[in-house]
Scaffold this motif. Structure first.
Motif, PDB file in Angstrom:
ATOM      1  N   LYS A  93      27.937  32.187  47.080  1.00 39.71           N
ATOM      2  CA  LYS A  93      26.437  31.990  47.291  1.00 39.71           C
ATOM      3  C   LYS A  93      25.649  31.897  46.100  1.00 39.71           C
ATOM      4  O   LYS A  93      24.939  31.269  45.731  1.00 39.71           O
ATOM      5  CB  LYS A  93      26.191  31.878  48.719  1.00 39.71           C
ATOM      6  N   ASP A  94      25.523  33.745  45.975  1.00 43.96           N
ATOM      7  CA  ASP A  94      24.471  34.320  45.225  1.00 43.96           C
ATOM      8  C   ASP A  94      24.904  34.315  43.734  1.00 43.96           C
ATOM      9  O   ASP A  94      24.480  34.872  43.402  1.00 43.96           O
ATOM     10  CB  ASP A  94      23.564  35.821  45.957  1.00 43.96           C
ATOM     11  N   LYS A  95      26.518  33.678  43.654  1.00 42.52           N
ATOM     12  CA  LYS A  95      26.542  33.643  42.328  1.00 42.52           C
ATOM     13  C   LYS A  95      26.305  32.396  41.232  1.00 42.52           C
ATOM     14  O   LYS A  95      26.100  31.298  42.136  1.00 42.52           O
ATOM     15  CB  LYS A  95      28.147  34.088  42.090  1.00 42.52           C
ATOM     16  N   SER A  96      26.500  32.298  39.877  1.00 41.55           N
ATOM     17  CA  SER A  96      25.624  31.250  38.938  1.00 41.55           C
ATOM     18  C   SER A  96      26.711  30.449  38.842  1.00 41.55           C
ATOM     19  O   SER A  96      28.323  30.390  39.213  1.00 41.55           O
ATOM     20  CB  SER A  96      25.422  31.835  37.556  1.00 41.55           C
ATOM     21  N   TRP A  97      26.708  28.826  38.626  1.00 46.47           N
ATOM     22  CA  TRP A  97      27.589  27.708  38.631  1.00 46.47           C
ATOM     23  C   TRP A  97      28.620  28.089  37.904  1.00 46.47           C
ATOM     24  O   TRP A  97      27.254  28.947  36.622  1.00 46.47           O
ATOM     25  CB  TRP A  97      26.658  27.003  38.468  1.00 46.47           C
ATOM     26  N   ILE A 119      37.292  27.130  33.313  1.00 44.50           N
ATOM     27  CA  ILE A 119      36.632  27.934  33.640  1.00 44.50           C
ATOM     28  C   ILE A 119      35.804  28.053  32.817  1.00 44.50           C
ATOM     29  O   ILE A 119      35.914  29.251  32.474  1.00 44.50           O
ATOM     30  CB  ILE A 119      36.525  28.426  34.887  1.00 44.50           C
ATOM     31  N   LYS A 120      34.162  28.222  32.898  1.00 43.59           N
ATOM     32  CA  LYS A 120      33.534  28.305  31.444  1.00 43.59           C
ATOM     33  C   LYS A 120      32.524  29.902  32.414  1.00 43.59           C
ATOM     34  O   LYS A 120      31.864  28.755  33.402  1.00 43.59           O
ATOM     35  CB  LYS A 120      33.285  27.660  30.688  1.00 43.59           C
ATOM     36  N   MET A 121      32.885  30.522  32.500  1.00 44.60           N
ATOM     37  CA  MET A 121      32.366  32.293  32.601  1.00 44.60           C
ATOM     38  C   MET A 121      30.722  31.857  31.886  1.00 44.60           C
ATOM     39  O   MET A 121      29.308  31.602  32.367  1.00 44.60           O
ATOM     40  CB  MET A 121      32.285  33.313  32.814  1.00 44.60           C
TER      41      MET A 121
END
Length: 283
Positions: A93-97, A119-121
């Motif tokens: 929940k607290d991580k970036s999209w 998936i682009k971090m």
């Protein structure tokens, strides 16, 4: 030449080396997954069977109305699918999209899929992901930079989750709803339960319809990994934005959410941008 200049040259060389290694690993990962897809489609046959209205009469009325709305009557039975999607996902929940680009392949006579994702971090940092369901077995493979395996998940819980993913995504190839590995039960005007029993794994989910005869939600009890252990939780996917591909109307947008005691966790939002049915896959 100053120490600063030498240091900058060294950093530049390391950056080029890093990019080269990552690019090569990404290419090899893609090559490996392409080979998996090729094997996945080896025994698919398309007999050109046309769906007629009699074929859908065995199903609950709300399912029949959805299939008529989708436009499958008079169309060829779908045995293989290739689609592209763009999406955003987060791990907590607290991580970036993170931005996701993915291709997915399905077969329907012997149900299965292969999902390949980039998936682009952050800039220059990516994760390669491959989710697979084949012969009743699921497998999720995750490799940061396409190099390091941090997940290679298998087992009965993964098989159950993969089966339910196939069920939920069947809305993109509606003729699969006629296959014998599925049973349907009407709950009420707006809801129908579908059960899939395949290769020793059995699971059910509920499709919800609106007054336009569109499916607008899928919900099921699915195994997920939480705090290092697997447990059954409610898995919900509201879907919308119907578009037509090759004469078939399907939902193109959705939000994947775990409904937990601690609150809803929406972790994956997708959009379908391209679909092909019953076509040979190029390599």
């Amino acid at each position: 030449m100053s120490k600063l200049t030498l240091g900058l040259i060294g950093i530049f060389i390391l950056l080029i080396l890093f990019i080269s290694v990552s690019f090569t690993a990404k290419f090899l990962f893609k090559q490996h997954t392409n080979n998996e897809v090729k094997g996945f489609f080896n025994n698919i046959e398309n007999h050109g069977e046309i769906i007629i209205k009699e074929d859908i009469k065995k199903l609950p009325k709300n399912v029949q109305l959805w299939l008529e709305y989708s436009g499958i009557v008079g169309k060829e039975k779908i045995t293989s699918v290739r689609l592209k999607q763009k999406a955003y996902m987060r791990l907590e929940k607290d991580k970036s999209w993170m931005e996701v680009e993915a291709e997915q392949y399905f077969k329907t006579e012997e149900p299965g899929f292969v999902w390949n994702a980039n998936i682009k971090m952050v800039p220059l940092i990516h994760i390669s992901g491959r989710d697979k369901y084949n012969k009743g077995k699921g497998n999720m493979l995750i490799k940061p930079l396409s190099l390091f395996t941090i997940a290679d998940s298998k087992g009965r819980e993964i098989d159950q989750g993969s089966l339910l993913r196939y069920l939920a995504e069947m809305v993109w190839f509606p003729t699969a709803s006629l296959n014998d590995y599925l049973t349907w039960e009407e709950i009420d005007k707006y809801n129908a339960r579908v059960t899939m029993n395949y290769k020793g794994i059995k699971a059910s989910g509920i499709f919800t319809f609106n007054d336009k005869n569109q499916i607008i939600n899928f919900e099921a009890q699915r195994y997920g990994e939480f705090n290092g252990e697997y447990r059954l939780e409610t898995w919900s996917i509201p879907i919308r934005n119907y578009k037509e591909f090759e004469g078939i109307k399907i939902p193109t947008k959705g939000d994947v959410t775990w409904k937990l005691n601690s609150g809803d966790f929406n972790w994956f939002n997708f959009e379908i941008i391209e679909v092909e049915y019953n076509k040979l896959i190029p390599y």
